[in-house]
Design a protein around this motif. Structure first.
Motif, PDB file in Angstrom:
ATOM      1  N   GLN A 172       8.870  14.096  21.588  1.00  0.00           N
ATOM      2  CA  GLN A 172       9.465  14.338  20.282  1.00  0.00           C
ATOM      3  C   GLN A 172       9.521  13.022  19.524  1.00  0.00           C
ATOM      4  O   GLN A 172       9.938  12.008  20.075  1.00  0.00           O
ATOM      5  N   THR A 173       9.101  13.056  18.264  1.00  0.00           N
ATOM      6  CA  THR A 173       9.248  11.912  17.381  1.00  0.00           C
ATOM      7  C   THR A 173      10.276  12.279  16.332  1.00  0.00           C
ATOM      8  O   THR A 173      10.160  13.323  15.680  1.00  0.00           O
ATOM      9  N   ILE A 174      11.286  11.441  16.202  1.00  0.00           N
ATOM     10  CA  ILE A 174      12.375  11.699  15.275  1.00  0.00           C
ATOM     11  C   ILE A 174      12.332  10.635  14.193  1.00  0.00           C
ATOM     12  O   ILE A 174      12.341   9.428  14.488  1.00  0.00           O
ATOM     13  N   ASP A 175      12.258  11.075  12.949  1.00  0.00           N
ATOM     14  CA  ASP A 175      12.341  10.196  11.789  1.00  0.00           C
ATOM     15  C   ASP A 175      13.639  10.536  11.081  1.00  0.00           C
ATOM     16  O   ASP A 175      13.902  11.720  10.806  1.00  0.00           O
ATOM     17  N   MET A 176      14.443   9.510  10.777  1.00  0.00           N
ATOM     18  CA  MET A 176      15.734   9.737  10.130  1.00  0.00           C
ATOM     19  C   MET A 176      15.928   8.761   8.987  1.00  0.00           C
ATOM     20  O   MET A 176      15.501   7.607   9.065  1.00  0.00           O
ATOM     21  N   THR A 177      16.609   9.240   7.976  1.00  0.00           N
ATOM     22  CA  THR A 177      17.114   8.374   6.929  1.00  0.00           C
ATOM     23  C   THR A 177      18.630   8.379   7.072  1.00  0.00           C
ATOM     24  O   THR A 177      19.263   9.433   6.989  1.00  0.00           O
ATOM     25  N   ASP A 187      13.038   5.381  23.159  1.00  0.00           N
ATOM     26  CA  ASP A 187      11.682   4.826  23.199  1.00  0.00           C
ATOM     27  C   ASP A 187      11.161   4.684  21.773  1.00  0.00           C
ATOM     28  O   ASP A 187      11.498   5.468  20.887  1.00  0.00           O
ATOM     29  N   GLY A 188      10.331   3.694  21.562  1.00  0.00           N
ATOM     30  CA  GLY A 188       9.615   3.549  20.296  1.00  0.00           C
ATOM     31  C   GLY A 188      10.490   3.363  19.070  1.00  0.00           C
ATOM     32  O   GLY A 188      10.096   3.758  17.974  1.00  0.00           O
ATOM     33  N   PHE A 189      11.668   2.761  19.220  1.00  0.00           N
ATOM     34  CA  PHE A 189      12.573   2.585  18.079  1.00  0.00           C
ATOM     35  C   PHE A 189      11.950   1.646  17.046  1.00  0.00           C
ATOM     36  O   PHE A 189      11.449   0.583  17.383  1.00  0.00           O
ATOM     37  N   LYS A 190      12.016   2.072  15.780  1.00  0.00           N
ATOM     38  CA  LYS A 190      11.503   1.256  14.679  1.00  0.00           C
ATOM     39  C   LYS A 190      12.389   1.434  13.455  1.00  0.00           C
ATOM     40  O   LYS A 190      12.894   2.520  13.198  1.00  0.00           O
ATOM     41  N   ILE A 191      12.551   0.349  12.708  1.00  0.00           N
ATOM     42  CA  ILE A 191      13.111   0.441  11.368  1.00  0.00           C
ATOM     43  C   ILE A 191      11.910   0.597  10.447  1.00  0.00           C
ATOM     44  O   ILE A 191      11.050  -0.281  10.381  1.00  0.00           O
ATOM     45  N   ARG A 192      11.836   1.729   9.744  1.00  0.00           N
ATOM     46  CA  ARG A 192      10.656   2.033   8.949  1.00  0.00           C
ATOM     47  C   ARG A 192      10.786   1.556   7.517  1.00  0.00           C
ATOM     48  O   ARG A 192       9.797   1.237   6.874  1.00  0.00           O
ATOM     49  N   ASP A 193      12.030   1.541   7.014  1.00  0.00           N
ATOM     50  CA  ASP A 193      12.219   1.094   5.620  1.00  0.00           C
ATOM     51  C   ASP A 193      13.695   0.835   5.371  1.00  0.00           C
ATOM     52  O   ASP A 193      14.566   1.392   6.059  1.00  0.00           O
ATOM     53  N   LEU A 194      13.962   0.009   4.395  1.00  0.00           N
ATOM     54  CA  LEU A 194      15.296  -0.225   3.882  1.00  0.00           C
ATOM     55  C   LEU A 194      15.244   0.152   2.415  1.00  0.00           C
ATOM     56  O   LEU A 194      14.480  -0.444   1.651  1.00  0.00           O
ATOM     57  N   LYS A 195      16.040   1.152   2.021  1.00  0.00           N
ATOM     58  CA  LYS A 195      15.972   1.637   0.640  1.00  0.00           C
ATOM     59  C   LYS A 195      17.331   1.534  -0.040  1.00  0.00           C
ATOM     60  O   LYS A 195      18.339   1.611   0.562  1.00  0.00           O
ATOM     61  N   ASP A 244      20.913   0.776   0.686  1.00  0.00           N
ATOM     62  CA  ASP A 244      22.029   1.619   1.125  1.00  0.00           C
ATOM     63  C   ASP A 244      21.537   2.761   2.001  1.00  0.00           C
ATOM     64  O   ASP A 244      22.275   3.694   2.288  1.00  0.00           O
ATOM     65  N   GLN A 245      20.271   2.648   2.433  1.00  0.00           N
ATOM     66  CA  GLN A 245      19.713   3.594   3.389  1.00  0.00           C
ATOM     67  C   GLN A 245      18.781   2.860   4.341  1.00  0.00           C
ATOM     68  O   GLN A 245      18.128   1.889   3.961  1.00  0.00           O
ATOM     69  N   VAL A 246      18.743   3.359   5.566  1.00  0.00           N
ATOM     70  CA  VAL A 246      17.887   2.789   6.594  1.00  0.00           C
ATOM     71  C   VAL A 246      17.050   3.925   7.168  1.00  0.00           C
ATOM     72  O   VAL A 246      17.599   4.919   7.648  1.00  0.00           O
ATOM     73  N   GLU A 247      15.738   3.772   7.080  1.00  0.00           N
ATOM     74  CA  GLU A 247      14.848   4.757   7.687  1.00  0.00           C
ATOM     75  C   GLU A 247      14.448   4.244   9.065  1.00  0.00           C
ATOM     76  O   GLU A 247      13.996   3.106   9.199  1.00  0.00           O
ATOM     77  N   ILE A 248      14.642   5.101  10.074  1.00  0.00           N
ATOM     78  CA  ILE A 248      14.298   4.725  11.445  1.00  0.00           C
ATOM     79  C   ILE A 248      13.424   5.807  12.061  1.00  0.00           C
ATOM     80  O   ILE A 248      13.358   6.932  11.558  1.00  0.00           O
ATOM     81  N   SER A 249      12.795   5.457  13.172  1.00  0.00           N
ATOM     82  CA  SER A 249      12.103   6.459  13.986  1.00  0.00           C
ATOM     83  C   SER A 249      12.250   6.055  15.447  1.00  0.00           C
ATOM     84  O   SER A 249      12.452   4.880  15.768  1.00  0.00           O
ATOM     85  N   PHE A 250      12.182   7.051  16.310  1.00  0.00           N
ATOM     86  CA  PHE A 250      12.211   6.827  17.748  1.00  0.00           C
ATOM     87  C   PHE A 250      11.642   8.069  18.416  1.00  0.00           C
ATOM     88  O   PHE A 250      11.424   9.093  17.774  1.00  0.00           O
ATOM     89  N   THR A 251      11.383   7.963  19.715  1.00  0.00           N
ATOM     90  CA  THR A 251      10.817   9.089  20.446  1.00  0.00           C
ATOM     91  C   THR A 251      11.661   9.423  21.670  1.00  0.00           C
ATOM     92  O   THR A 251      12.417   8.587  22.168  1.00  0.00           O
TER      93      THR A 251
END
Length: 186
Positions: free
Chosen positions: A151-156, A178-186, A110-117
């Protein structure tokens, strides 16, 4: 002119803008249909910058920044609408991001952790934040760091990657950041 008279004038202007907005979204749908056939990208930075430069070239300096912000927001809303129509694109972006991260997307979450720049000097973080709001996704946590003008942005984000608005959001960020990633599914 009194405040009430000014408000009446604003109401009249807003009423005139509504059908223009509807027409613009109809055109955006047609653009999305064409891009679905050709495989073209929704976001073409050079084209948007050229449009903004052309349309804002004769705007008074006192309101230039506001007009550019208005154009950028309007274009972002239009792109959001197009990404919602382009469900095959949503699926591809999501599939690629999941494969890169090593997730299959099937685990309950029910949460998605992402990052991008973003480049710091030309950061569009405000537009990404607006995309999140427009897609009715809530941010549970966010961290921003800057290094070497990036800038690197990490979001949940609260939600599931299979929800329609989350798919549209992740597609838009995936295609535009740029650099979009799915970091985790929680």
């Amino acid at each position: 002119m009194t405040l009430d008279e000014i408000r009446v004038r604003i109401d009249a202007i807003d009423t005139q803008m509504k059908p223009l907005f509807v027409n613009r979204m109809e055109c955006a749908a047609q653009v999305a249909a064409a891009k679905a056939k050709t495989g073209g990208d929704v976001f073409v930075l050079e084209r948007e910058l050229a449009i903004i430069e052309k349309r804002a070239s004769d705007i008074d300096a006192d309101i230039y920044d506001e007009y550019v912000a208005f154009l950028r927001h309007m274009m972002s809303v239009s792109r959001r609408y197009q990404y919602g129509i382009l469900t095959d694109m949503q699926e591809r972006v999501l599939k690629d991001a999941l494969e890169e991260s090593g997730f299959d997307g099937g685990k309950p979450h029910d949460q998605v952790e992402i990052s991008f720049t973003c480049k710091k000097e030309a950061s569009d973080l405000n537009l990404f934040m607006n995309m999140i709001r427009l897609n009715k996704v809530e941010i549970d946590g966010m961290n921003l760091t800057s290094k070497d003008a990036v800038q690197t942005i990490d979001m949940t984000l609260d939600g599931n990657i299979h929800d329609g608005n989350m798919k549209r959001l992740l597609c838009q960020i995936g295609k535009e950041a740029d650099g979009f990633k799915i970091r985790d599914l929680k």
